[in-house]
Motif scaffolding. Sequence first.
Motif, PDB file in Angstrom:
ATOM      1  N   ILE A  31       1.181  -1.156   0.034  1.00  0.00           N
ATOM      2  CA  ILE A  31       0.194   0.523   0.147  1.00  0.00           C
ATOM      3  C   ILE A  31       1.027   1.504  -0.371  1.00  0.00           C
ATOM      4  CG2 ILE A  31      -1.715  -1.024   1.301  1.00  0.00           C
ATOM      5  CD1 ILE A  31      -1.052   0.439   3.889  1.00  0.00           C
ATOM      6  N   ARG A  32       0.286   2.426  -0.594  1.00  0.00           N
ATOM      7  CA  ARG A  32       1.124   3.328  -0.335  1.00  0.00           C
ATOM      8  C   ARG A  32       0.987   4.513   0.503  1.00  0.00           C
ATOM      9  NH1 ARG A  32       3.485   3.169  -5.432  1.00  0.00           N
ATOM     10  NH2 ARG A  32       2.322   3.104  -6.843  1.00  0.00           N
ATOM     11  N   ILE A  33       1.077   5.031   1.623  1.00  0.00           N
ATOM     12  CA  ILE A  33       1.163   6.065   2.560  1.00  0.00           C
ATOM     13  C   ILE A  33       1.714   7.667   2.048  1.00  0.00           C
ATOM     14  CG2 ILE A  33       0.214   4.206   4.194  1.00  0.00           C
ATOM     15  CD1 ILE A  33       3.266   4.845   6.456  1.00  0.00           C
ATOM     16  N   THR A  34       1.440   8.311   2.948  1.00  0.00           N
ATOM     17  CA  THR A  34       2.600   9.712   2.757  1.00  0.00           C
ATOM     18  C   THR A  34       2.625  10.401   4.369  1.00  0.00           C
ATOM     19  OG1 THR A  34       1.077  10.317   1.232  1.00  0.00           O
ATOM     20  CG2 THR A  34       2.182  12.142   1.882  1.00  0.00           C
ATOM     21  N   ILE A  35       4.119  10.596   4.617  1.00  0.00           N
ATOM     22  CA  ILE A  35       4.628  10.911   5.548  1.00  0.00           C
ATOM     23  C   ILE A  35       4.469  12.676   5.762  1.00  0.00           C
ATOM     24  CG2 ILE A  35       6.504  11.256   7.244  1.00  0.00           C
ATOM     25  CD1 ILE A  35       5.194   8.436   7.213  1.00  0.00           C
ATOM     26  N   MET A  36       3.938  13.651   6.174  1.00  0.00           N
ATOM     27  CA  MET A  36       3.286  15.086   5.991  1.00  0.00           C
ATOM     28  C   MET A  36       4.728  15.622   7.589  1.00  0.00           C
ATOM     29  SD  MET A  36       2.100  16.047   3.454  1.00  0.00           S
ATOM     30  CE  MET A  36       2.451  17.618   4.139  1.00  0.00           C
ATOM     31  N   THR A  37       5.300  17.142   6.968  1.00  0.00           N
ATOM     32  CA  THR A  37       6.046  16.900   8.455  1.00  0.00           C
ATOM     33  C   THR A  37       5.588  18.397   9.425  1.00  0.00           C
ATOM     34  OG1 THR A  37       7.875  18.140   6.619  1.00  0.00           O
ATOM     35  CG2 THR A  37       8.257  15.664   7.696  1.00  0.00           C
ATOM     36  N   GLU A  38       6.088  18.760   9.673  1.00  0.00           N
ATOM     37  CA  GLU A  38       5.530  20.480  10.158  1.00  0.00           C
ATOM     38  C   GLU A  38       5.584  21.244   9.400  1.00  0.00           C
ATOM     39  OE1 GLU A  38       7.831  20.512  13.713  1.00  0.00           O
ATOM     40  OE2 GLU A  38       6.373  20.097  15.353  1.00  0.00           O
ATOM     41  N   ASN A  70      -1.775   5.438  17.489  1.00  0.00           N
ATOM     42  CA  ASN A  70      -1.732   4.171  18.207  1.00  0.00           C
ATOM     43  C   ASN A  70      -0.927   3.404  17.919  1.00  0.00           C
ATOM     44  OD1 ASN A  70      -2.172   1.502  19.403  1.00  0.00           O
ATOM     45  ND2 ASN A  70      -4.784   1.315  18.709  1.00  0.00           N
ATOM     46  N   PRO A  71       0.340   2.818  18.010  1.00  0.00           N
ATOM     47  CA  PRO A  71       1.382   1.825  17.455  1.00  0.00           C
ATOM     48  C   PRO A  71       0.825   0.816  16.789  1.00  0.00           C
ATOM     49  CG  PRO A  71       1.926   2.102  19.588  1.00  0.00           C
ATOM     50  CD  PRO A  71       0.461   2.861  19.418  1.00  0.00           C
ATOM     51  N   LYS A  72      -0.090   0.119  17.214  1.00  0.00           N
ATOM     52  CA  LYS A  72      -0.713  -0.697  16.767  1.00  0.00           C
ATOM     53  C   LYS A  72      -1.820  -0.825  15.509  1.00  0.00           C
ATOM     54  CE  LYS A  72       1.342  -3.763  19.838  1.00  0.00           C
ATOM     55  NZ  LYS A  72       2.570  -4.033  19.032  1.00  0.00           N
ATOM     56  N   GLN A  73      -2.143   0.282  15.517  1.00  0.00           N
ATOM     57  CA  GLN A  73      -2.911   0.681  14.547  1.00  0.00           C
ATOM     58  C   GLN A  73      -2.817   0.821  12.782  1.00  0.00           C
ATOM     59  OE1 GLN A  73      -4.034   5.660  14.325  1.00  0.00           O
ATOM     60  NE2 GLN A  73      -4.616   4.401  12.329  1.00  0.00           N
ATOM     61  N   VAL A  74      -3.417  -0.190  12.642  1.00  0.00           N
ATOM     62  CA  VAL A  74      -3.225  -1.007  11.338  1.00  0.00           C
ATOM     63  C   VAL A  74      -3.139   0.556  10.247  1.00  0.00           C
ATOM     64  CG1 VAL A  74      -4.089  -2.667   9.278  1.00  0.00           C
ATOM     65  CG2 VAL A  74      -3.418  -3.298  11.861  1.00  0.00           C
ATOM     66  N   LEU A  75      -2.352   0.711   9.046  1.00  0.00           N
ATOM     67  CA  LEU A  75      -2.298   1.498   8.380  1.00  0.00           C
ATOM     68  C   LEU A  75      -3.252   0.378   6.976  1.00  0.00           C
ATOM     69  CD1 LEU A  75       1.382   2.593   8.142  1.00  0.00           C
ATOM     70  CD2 LEU A  75      -1.148   3.909   8.928  1.00  0.00           C
ATOM     71  N   HIS A  76      -4.285   1.722   6.115  1.00  0.00           N
ATOM     72  CA  HIS A  76      -4.327   1.189   4.978  1.00  0.00           C
ATOM     73  C   HIS A  76      -3.790   2.694   3.676  1.00  0.00           C
ATOM     74  CE1 HIS A  76      -7.441  -0.880   7.090  1.00  0.00           C
ATOM     75  NE2 HIS A  76      -7.564   0.343   8.101  1.00  0.00           N
ATOM     76  N   GLU A  77      -4.136   2.106   2.205  1.00  0.00           N
ATOM     77  CA  GLU A  77      -3.810   2.238   1.541  1.00  0.00           C
ATOM     78  C   GLU A  77      -4.373   4.454   1.522  1.00  0.00           C
ATOM     79  OE1 GLU A  77      -2.590   3.138  -2.472  1.00  0.00           O
ATOM     80  OE2 GLU A  77      -2.219   2.026  -1.682  1.00  0.00           O
ATOM     81  N   GLY A  78      -3.470   5.486   0.719  1.00  0.00           N
ATOM     82  CA  GLY A  78      -3.689   6.504   1.346  1.00  0.00           C
ATOM     83  C   GLY A  78      -3.763   6.884   2.859  1.00  0.00           C
ATOM     84  N   ASP A  79      -3.278   6.604   3.907  1.00  0.00           N
ATOM     85  CA  ASP A  79      -3.480   7.007   5.091  1.00  0.00           C
ATOM     86  C   ASP A  79      -1.686   7.770   5.021  1.00  0.00           C
ATOM     87  OD1 ASP A  79      -5.313   5.313   6.027  1.00  0.00           O
ATOM     88  OD2 ASP A  79      -3.737   4.007   6.972  1.00  0.00           O
ATOM     89  N   VAL A  80      -2.345   9.300   5.580  1.00  0.00           N
ATOM     90  CA  VAL A  80      -0.844  10.410   6.214  1.00  0.00           C
ATOM     91  C   VAL A  80      -1.035  10.325   7.020  1.00  0.00           C
ATOM     92  CG1 VAL A  80      -0.498  12.843   5.376  1.00  0.00           C
ATOM     93  CG2 VAL A  80      -2.609  11.728   4.132  1.00  0.00           C
ATOM     94  N   LEU A  81       0.397  10.545   7.688  1.00  0.00           N
ATOM     95  CA  LEU A  81       1.099  10.524   9.086  1.00  0.00           C
ATOM     96  C   LEU A  81       1.339  11.470   9.459  1.00  0.00           C
ATOM     97  CD1 LEU A  81       2.784   7.177   9.796  1.00  0.00           C
ATOM     98  CD2 LEU A  81       0.580   7.642  10.475  1.00  0.00           C
ATOM     99  N   PHE A  82       1.442  12.673  10.039  1.00  0.00           N
ATOM    100  CA  PHE A  82       1.837  13.658  10.585  1.00  0.00           C
ATOM    101  C   PHE A  82       2.766  13.793  11.883  1.00  0.00           C
ATOM    102  CE2 PHE A  82      -2.345  14.695   8.470  1.00  0.00           C
ATOM    103  CZ  PHE A  82      -2.286  15.654   7.474  1.00  0.00           C
ATOM    104  N   LEU A  83       4.328  13.979  11.397  1.00  0.00           N
ATOM    105  CA  LEU A  83       4.950  14.105  12.114  1.00  0.00           C
ATOM    106  C   LEU A  83       6.605  15.206  12.226  1.00  0.00           C
ATOM    107  CD1 LEU A  83       6.152  10.271  10.446  1.00  0.00           C
ATOM    108  CD2 LEU A  83       5.329  10.792  12.365  1.00  0.00           C
ATOM    109  N   ASP A  84       6.816  15.210  12.947  1.00  0.00           N
ATOM    110  CA  ASP A  84       8.035  15.900  13.117  1.00  0.00           C
ATOM    111  C   ASP A  84       8.655  16.414  11.935  1.00  0.00           C
ATOM    112  OD1 ASP A  84       6.686  17.285  15.247  1.00  0.00           O
ATOM    113  OD2 ASP A  84       8.135  16.099  17.019  1.00  0.00           O
TER     114      ASP A  84
END
Length: 151
Positions: A31-38, A70-84
């Motif tokens: 699957i593809r996910i996106t990481i977004m920073t500040e 939640n570290p145990k959360q399963v990721l899905h296609e298109g999910d976006v995570l916002f990180l520092d």
Amino acid sequence: MRRLLIVFLCFLSSCRPKSYLDVQEIDQTNIRITIMTEKQERKELVIQANSTIEDIAKLVPIDFQKHHYNPKQVLHEGDVLFLDAKESTKVSLNTASLNDFMKIKGIGKKMAQRILDYRKENGLFQKLDDLQKVKGIGKKKYEELQSQITL
């Protein structure tokens, strides 16, 4: 002509309409996910299906409490995570590559390879001071490296 029309209608009635899922090619292994920073920087990652945020944390430093993930959360296609935007300066003993180890002040190519060999032969490090079990890393060397490493 009538006979041809009847055959054609019979053919159409026997064909079931294709659903969206039949037409779309689905890659069920990745699957593809996106990481977004500040700073609004985007990083696209292709990961295994059914990966968790905890699995991503092995690749990208994630402060679970700050971001309420939640570290145990399963990721899905298109999910976006916002990180520092700031990345961790510590190197993981259990996931680092040869090049990662060589970024640590005081570790050269030979020592980095010894750490990888130790990990391969003995499994993952259970605690930081297990690093002292690697040939060439004594108490003094370990104290120099301690602030630069993590599990």
